[in-house]
Design a protein around this motif. Structure first.
Motif, short mmCIF file in Angstrom:
data_model
loop_
_atom_site.label_atom_id
_atom_site.label_comp_id
_atom_site.label_asym_id
_atom_site.label_seq_id
_atom_site.Cartn_x
_atom_site.Cartn_y
_atom_site.Cartn_z
N LEU A 90 0.95 -1.16 0.11
CA LEU A 90 -0.03 -0.06 0.00
C LEU A 90 0.75 1.32 0.00
CD1 LEU A 90 -2.57 -0.74 2.53
CD2 LEU A 90 -2.76 -1.09 0.18
N THR A 91 0.38 2.38 -0.55
CA THR A 91 1.01 3.52 -0.25
C THR A 91 0.81 4.14 1.30
OG1 THR A 91 -0.92 5.04 -0.85
CG2 THR A 91 0.77 4.32 -2.69
N GLU A 94 -2.78 5.16 1.76
CA GLU A 94 -3.70 3.99 1.81
C GLU A 94 -3.56 3.40 3.29
OE1 GLU A 94 -3.96 2.98 -3.10
OE2 GLU A 94 -2.48 1.80 -1.50
N TYR A 131 5.07 2.87 -3.07
CA TYR A 131 4.61 1.86 -2.19
C TYR A 131 5.50 1.77 -0.81
CZ TYR A 131 1.98 0.04 -5.90
OH TYR A 131 1.09 0.10 -7.05
N LYS B 245 8.78 1.26 -9.13
CA LYS B 245 7.57 1.65 -9.88
C LYS B 245 6.68 2.60 -9.22
CE LYS B 245 6.50 -2.07 -13.02
NZ LYS B 245 5.62 -3.17 -12.74
N ALA B 247 3.34 4.04 -7.84
CA ALA B 247 2.23 3.39 -7.13
C ALA B 247 1.08 3.44 -8.10
CB ALA B 247 1.80 3.88 -5.76
N ARG B 251 -6.96 2.64 -7.25
CA ARG B 251 -7.02 2.26 -5.51
C ARG B 251 -8.34 1.50 -5.37
NH1 ARG B 251 -5.68 7.49 -2.00
NH2 ARG B 251 -6.68 5.87 -0.59
N GLU B 256 -13.19 1.57 -1.39
CA GLU B 256 -12.52 2.09 -0.22
C GLU B 256 -13.70 2.67 0.45
OE1 GLU B 256 -9.14 4.21 -1.53
OE2 GLU B 256 -7.75 2.57 -0.96
N LEU B 263 -12.70 -1.68 2.72
CA LEU B 263 -11.28 -1.25 2.58
C LEU B 263 -10.45 -2.66 2.67
CD1 LEU B 263 -10.78 1.71 4.87
CD2 LEU B 263 -9.51 1.10 2.82
N ASN B 267 -8.06 -3.75 -0.16
CA ASN B 267 -6.51 -4.36 0.09
C ASN B 267 -6.32 -5.62 -0.49
OD1 ASN B 267 -6.15 -1.97 1.78
ND2 ASN B 267 -6.23 -3.02 3.71
N LYS B 270 -5.73 -5.02 -4.09
CA LYS B 270 -4.40 -4.49 -4.27
C LYS B 270 -3.33 -5.55 -3.96
CE LYS B 270 -5.93 0.10 -2.64
NZ LYS B 270 -6.22 1.00 -1.40
N ARG B 274 -0.71 -5.83 -7.25
CA ARG B 274 0.37 -4.91 -7.05
C ARG B 274 1.43 -5.86 -6.75
NH1 ARG B 274 -1.35 0.21 -3.46
NH2 ARG B 274 -2.63 1.03 -5.02
#
Lengths: 250, 492
Positions: A90-91, A94, A131, B245, B247, B251, B256, B263, B267, B270, B274
């Motif tokens: 996550l960033t 986030e 991230y 890279k 982000a 999202r 969210e 959320l 997650n 993600k 990711r």
């Protein structure tokens, strides 16, 4: 009043006792520094308080409830032990948003809390498209520490918060912890290898050695000296009790 | 010194996490390896008979062998390109030691030849050299030919390494080569040129003429040296560090905004999109939607409902199974965080549950076109889909509480057994074997459609009672959390 009460807490790994605390109490609102060499049992103690590992015997009572039985403590305890507390894909934004939602904070609340830490972040954390896994160790630590503070906890547990931070940030964090200690009722449990930092703002310092409490000091002007003395004594092999026991790693 | 480096390489392999698996997993993987080696070995050994059978009037077989070689080598190059990697970073701990950089680079290049892609061709080359070459070209060629062939394989090996590195730095060159290969194949396909003839012209002389047999060795040395000079320039670590890279802007904000449950689902999504290993699993699932083409279109399987059921479970559930068998293991890196935060376990598991269902729905929609092969395809896919979302989700959720091996999300998923434990094998029984047996029970009495309906019904019942098994899962999760947390902390 005691917010955390530890009784007969024992933990051993393959026959080697790594922690043995007959009795230890933390007063609400007090700041406590935990020092000790590697393998002294600091992280083990924190993990037991956070119910991450199972004690062989004894218990940790948080506000009177056994942490291994009730989960109420999760709502008022903020903690950061290591990167194992960060969701690294996550960033930071986030991540904060997620933690805030667990504590029922609105986006506005969150923004207000985070804006207080702008200086601490030094402009490298928020609003960046990065991230957490791509941040430096120091910046990851900042995210973790602030993440622990988001829920306005009654108890804050930080393991080595000063390690990996640059000098300026170390002082900034120390001031922040000092402020929290003075201005709020938060109970702080901080472990550190930096004796000067803990001596500066902790009201009480506990030295762990080979899993046992060897000193429990109320801080005064002499404390830093006393601490340094203790650890110098250790390498010079001063007390026979120290050389008798073997080093254990955690 | 040089030998010490090779000994380290050997120790690295022996002490890797791969060999730290439990005995059950080790034995199973060993059996799988033996199976593949045996089948390729068999194919390699009987290549002579196979070609003899296919080309009855051929005078000699080696020309035919040589004609096909180019195709193998091109396919091999592509495979190597994707699965093989060489990086100075893996030897960076030597760079600051008093060992010359030249030596380190030579070591890096030479130690890389010990890999699967170089073992496989041996299974074909050696039997051919022993069984065919002597009778067709004489005994001396028996020695020279395999050496030349090995050089041909190594040319591919070093070429793939070089191409991969060039891609990382000069994308243009990579695309030029790709375009060239594509054009070549297109020309062959439209019969403008004949690649088999080309292959024969290039590789047959290796068996006919000792002097000509030397060119692969020369070329191999050349490719090796090009690689060597390239890597020698690259020994500064900053030449390798790829920029982190940015982000992803995606999202999943629509989730969210829906509180903690939304959320957590965001997650989870993600996590999938990711990270490298989960991304590979995602791509593979798309690929597996085509799995049914092999069977639904095939006469032999048209009436074999049991087999088609298996295909159905697999197609509609592939992502769920791929992803679901490592539930929570994916989150091993921050498991301590999960345990200390005020997570609602109910929402934690519900997020996973909905996500698995979502993946099945997507796969189900993707497989709807199979109705083209008959309405039975639709019935089978629907029944297996319902069974997947009703029963298999529950099985995977509950089984996740027995996962205690960490998974590194940044590694690819091909040939990656990290996190695999006995649970991953045992789980196949309730996931696949039980529904197939249940169906088989109906099939004996020729009640296939009742069998399908029964499975669908089970699925619907499972869906209706999902709250119960989520509760049981949470109960078990809490009992096992210390063991699992300790397991997850054992990262490398």
């Amino acid at each position: 009043m005691e917010i955390i009460d530890i009784k007969n807490l024992k933990k051993s790994y393959s026959g080697v006792t790594v922690l043995d605390i007959p009795n230890l109490e933390f007063k609400a609102g007090q700041s406590l520094g935990l020092v000790g060499n590697n393998g002294a049992g600091k992280t083990t103690l924190f993990r037991l308080i956070l119910d991450l590992i199972q004690a062989d015997s004894g218990s940790v009572l948080s506000k009177g409830e056994d942490v291994a039985k009730s989960e109420a403590w999760k709502h008022y305890t903020g903690s950061f032990i290591d990167e194992g507390f960060l969701i690294d894909y996550l960033t930071p934004d986030e991540y904060f948003q997620f933690i805030a939602s667990l504590h029922g904070l609105t986006a506005g609340d969150l923004d207000k809390v985070l804006s207080k830490y702008e200086d601490f972040f030094a402009g490298e954390i928020r609003g960046k498209k990065k991230y957490i896994r791509d941040l430096s160790k120091g910046n990851q630590k900042k995210v973790g520490v602030v993440g622990a503070l988001l829920g306005k906890p009654d108890i804050l547990i930080l393991d080595e918060p000063f390690a990996n931070l640059d000098p300026s940030t170390q002082f900034r964090l120390r001031d922040e912890l000092d402020k929290l200690n003075k201005e709020t009722d938060m109970t702080l449990l901080i472990s550190s290898h930096d004796l000067a930092h803990v001596a500066e703002f902790c009201e009480r310092i506990v030295i762990l050695d080979h899993g046992q409490i060897v000193k429990d000091i109320h801080t005064n002007e002499q404390t830093l000296k006393e601490l340094e003395e203790f650890f110098i004594q250790k390498i010079r092999g001063g007390s026979p009790a120290d050389t008798a026991t073997e080093e254990v790693s955690d | 010194m040089y030998l010490t480096l090779f000994r380290h390489r050997w120790q690295k392999t022996l002490r890797s996490t791969f060999f730290r698996q439990g005995w059950g997993v080790k034995i199973l993987l060993f059996l799988v390896a033996v199976y593949f080696l045996a089948s390729f070995g068999f194919l390699g050994y009987f290549m002579k008979e196979i070609l003899q059978d296919a080309f009855k009037d051929a005078e000699k077989l080696t020309p035919i062998f040589s004609s096909g070689l180019l195709f193998y080598l091109l396919a091999d190059l592509v495979m190597r390109f994707f699965l093989q990697d060489l990086n100075v970073i893996t030897v960076q701990h030597y760079l600051t030691q008093p060992i010359s950089k030249k030596k380190v680079v030579h070591f890096l290049l030479q130690s890389s030849v010990f890999n699967f892609f170089n073992l496989l061709p041996l299974l074909f080359i050696v039997p051919w050299a022993i069984r065919v070459i002597p009778e067709e070209y004489g005994l001396t060629h028996q020695i020279v030919w395999p050496i030349s062939m090995l050089a041909v394989v190594f040319i591919n090996h070093y070429l793939a390494i070089y191409l991969k590195r060039v891609l990382a730095i000069k994308a243009k060159i990579f695309w030029a080569i790709t375009a060239l290969l594509g054009a070549l194949y297109a020309a062959h396909y439209f019969e403008l040129i004949d690649l088999t003839a080309l292959s024969k012209a290039v590789y047959l002389p290796l068996a006919q003429n000792h002097i000509l047999g030397l060119w692969p060795i020369g070329l191999m040395i050349l490719v090796y040296l090009v690689n060597y000079r390239f890597l020698l320039e690259m020994t500064h670590l900053d030449r390798w560090s790829t920029k982190a890279k940015e982000a992803s802007a995606f999202r999943f904000s629509f989730l969210e905004e829906r509180g903690p449950l939304g959320l957590m689902m965001a997650n989870e999504l993600k996590l999938i999109t990711r990270n490298r290993r989960t991304k590979t699993a995602l791509y593979m699932s798309g690929f597996f939607a085509l799995y049914g083409l092999i069977f639904y279109g095939n006469e032999t399987y048209a009436d074999n409902y049991t087999w088609l059921m298996f295909v159905g479970i697999f197609m509609t559930g592939i992502f769920m199974i791929n992803y679901g068998q490592f539930l929570v293991s994916w989150e091993s890196a921050y498991f301590d965080g999960i345990l200390t935060r005020a997570y609602s376990m109910e929402e934690f598991y519900r997020a996973k549950y909905y996500l698995m269902i979502l993946s099945c729905v997507v796969m189900y929609l993707l497989t709807l076109p199979y109705i083209y092969f008959g309405v039975h395809a639709f019935y089978i896919n629907t029944a297996t889909f319902l069974y997947n979302i009703g029963i298999n989700t529950a099985v995977l959720l509950f089984a996740s509480t027995y996962n205690k091996k960490p998974v590194d999300l940044s590694k690819g998923s091909a040939f990656n057994y990290q996190g695999t434990g006995a649970a991953q094998f045992v789980i196949v029984i309730p996931l696949m074997v039980v529904p197939l047996l249940a169906f088989q029970g109906f099939k004996i009495f020729d009640l296939e459609y009742y069998g399908l309906a029964f499975l669908a019904l089970l699925g619907v019942v499972g869906l209706a009672t999902h709250k119960i098994f989520i509760r049981e899962t949470i109960k078990n999760f809490k009992e096992k959390k210390y063991i699992n947390a300790a397991g997850y902390r054992e990262r490398d």
